[in-house]
Scaffold this motif. Structure first.
Motif, PDB file in Angstrom:
ATOM      1  N   UNK A  85      30.274  42.465  33.980  1.00  0.00           N
ATOM      2  CA  UNK A  85      29.925  41.111  34.409  1.00  0.00           C
ATOM      3  C   UNK A  85      31.155  40.197  34.381  1.00  0.00           C
ATOM      4  N   UNK A  86      32.090  40.508  33.520  1.00  0.00           N
ATOM      5  CA  UNK A  86      33.297  39.703  33.354  1.00  0.00           C
ATOM      6  C   UNK A  86      34.334  39.975  34.444  1.00  0.00           C
ATOM      7  N   UNK A  87      34.117  41.016  35.217  1.00  0.00           N
ATOM      8  CA  UNK A  87      35.046  41.358  36.288  1.00  0.00           C
ATOM      9  C   UNK A  87      34.812  40.511  37.529  1.00  0.00           C
ATOM     10  N   UNK A  88      35.689  40.663  38.491  1.00  0.00           N
ATOM     11  CA  UNK A  88      35.536  39.945  39.757  1.00  0.00           C
ATOM     12  C   UNK A  88      34.412  40.570  40.572  1.00  0.00           C
ATOM     13  N   UNK A  89      33.924  39.828  41.553  1.00  0.00           N
ATOM     14  CA  UNK A  89      32.817  40.318  42.379  1.00  0.00           C
ATOM     15  C   UNK A  89      33.089  40.013  43.849  1.00  0.00           C
ATOM     16  N   UNK A  90      32.214  40.481  44.683  1.00  0.00           N
ATOM     17  CA  UNK A  90      32.337  40.240  46.116  1.00  0.00           C
ATOM     18  C   UNK A  90      32.245  38.731  46.368  1.00  0.00           C
ATOM     19  N   UNK A  91      33.058  38.250  47.314  1.00  0.00           N
ATOM     20  CA  UNK A  91      33.050  36.831  47.659  1.00  0.00           C
ATOM     21  C   UNK A  91      34.252  36.115  47.074  1.00  0.00           C
ATOM     22  N   UNK A  92      34.138  34.800  46.953  1.00  0.00           N
ATOM     23  CA  UNK A  92      35.227  33.982  46.407  1.00  0.00           C
ATOM     24  C   UNK A  92      35.223  34.046  44.891  1.00  0.00           C
ATOM     25  N   UNK A  93      36.410  34.204  44.312  1.00  0.00           N
ATOM     26  CA  UNK A  93      36.567  34.320  42.864  1.00  0.00           C
ATOM     27  C   UNK A  93      37.732  33.477  42.384  1.00  0.00           C
ATOM     28  N   UNK A  94      37.512  32.727  41.302  1.00  0.00           N
ATOM     29  CA  UNK A  94      38.623  32.197  40.521  1.00  0.00           C
ATOM     30  C   UNK A  94      38.937  33.342  39.562  1.00  0.00           C
ATOM     31  N   UNK A  95      40.147  33.869  39.617  1.00  0.00           N
ATOM     32  CA  UNK A  95      40.429  35.116  38.909  1.00  0.00           C
ATOM     33  C   UNK A  95      41.670  35.020  38.037  1.00  0.00           C
ATOM     34  N   UNK A  96      41.741  35.956  37.110  1.00  0.00           N
ATOM     35  CA  UNK A  96      42.931  36.214  36.314  1.00  0.00           C
ATOM     36  C   UNK A  96      43.158  37.716  36.399  1.00  0.00           C
ATOM     37  N   UNK A  97      44.338  38.110  36.864  1.00  0.00           N
ATOM     38  CA  UNK A  97      44.662  39.527  36.979  1.00  0.00           C
ATOM     39  C   UNK A  97      45.695  39.845  35.912  1.00  0.00           C
ATOM     40  N   UNK A  98      45.342  40.738  34.999  1.00  0.00           N
ATOM     41  CA  UNK A  98      46.223  41.168  33.921  1.00  0.00           C
ATOM     42  C   UNK A  98      47.000  42.392  34.399  1.00  0.00           C
ATOM     43  N   UNK A  99      48.313  42.369  34.177  1.00  0.00           N
ATOM     44  CA  UNK A  99      49.184  43.491  34.535  1.00  0.00           C
ATOM     45  C   UNK A  99      50.033  43.808  33.320  1.00  0.00           C
ATOM     46  N   UNK A 100      49.995  45.060  32.877  1.00  0.00           N
ATOM     47  CA  UNK A 100      50.740  45.437  31.673  1.00  0.00           C
ATOM     48  C   UNK A 100      51.237  46.872  31.777  1.00  0.00           C
TER      49      UNK A 100
END
Length: 176
Positions: A85-100
């Motif tokens: 549920x905490x992940x992004x979904x179809x449509x418009x998203x305000x997101x944070x993408x973690x890269x490590x």
């Protein structure tokens, strides 16, 4: 760890996840995208990352995939279906993408360069709309509901909502 705060417009969630996996493989990094409404602050994701790595080191991980383990800790849940549920979904998203890229043989400066290159590759995806400060404001109602922080608890402490969310992440480590 690099964070890309952005807006995403996702038409096909499976294709988007496959694109992130391909970038992760190409740069030898872990990538996880979050709906920003569920992220309390940067420290929330730093703590989830640290706990996920510790779980792998101890052989106590629930997920086989590091990105999924990070998601579980960020969500404060051991059930993958509930954490998604905490992940992004179809449509418009305000997101944070973690890269490590921890866990690789790269040195610290090489890691930073690799993470930055992977971040730029994410911005080249069709789903990427723009960089924007998605962590600048909290969605307090969503955070309280998702992390089960009742009004009485908030009233009984001077701790910030972000601190209470991080406490839920820490409690997951204690409860397993």
């Amino acid at each position: 760890m690099e964070l890309l705060e952005c807006r995403l417009r996702i038409d096909d969630i499976d294709a988007f996840v496959a694109d992130l996996a391909e970038i992760g493989d190409r740069y030898n990094v872990t990538i996880q995208a979050f709906d920003a409404r569920y992220v309390a602050d940067r420290a929330h994701l730093e703590q989830a990352l640290a706990f996920a790595d510790r779980a792998f080191e101890r052989g106590e991980n629930v997920a086989r995939d590091r990105a999924v383990e990070i998601l579980l800790y960020a969500a404060g849940r051991r059930q993958i279906d509930r954490a998604l549920e905490m992940g992004v979904s179809k449509g418009d998203n305000r997101a944070v993408v973690l890269i490590d890229c921890a866990g690789t043989d790269a040195g610290e400066s090489d890691s930073e360069e690799t993470e930055t290159a992977a971040l730029e590759a994410v911005t080249d995806l069709e789903a990427f709309v723009e960089r924007t400060g998605t962590l600048a404001r909290q969605d307090k109602d969503t955070l309280c509901a998702f992390f089960d922080v009742p009004p009485a608890e908030r009233a009984a402490t001077d701790a910030s909502l972000a601190a209470l969310v991080r406490e839920r992440v820490a409690l997951l480590e204690v409860e397993k």
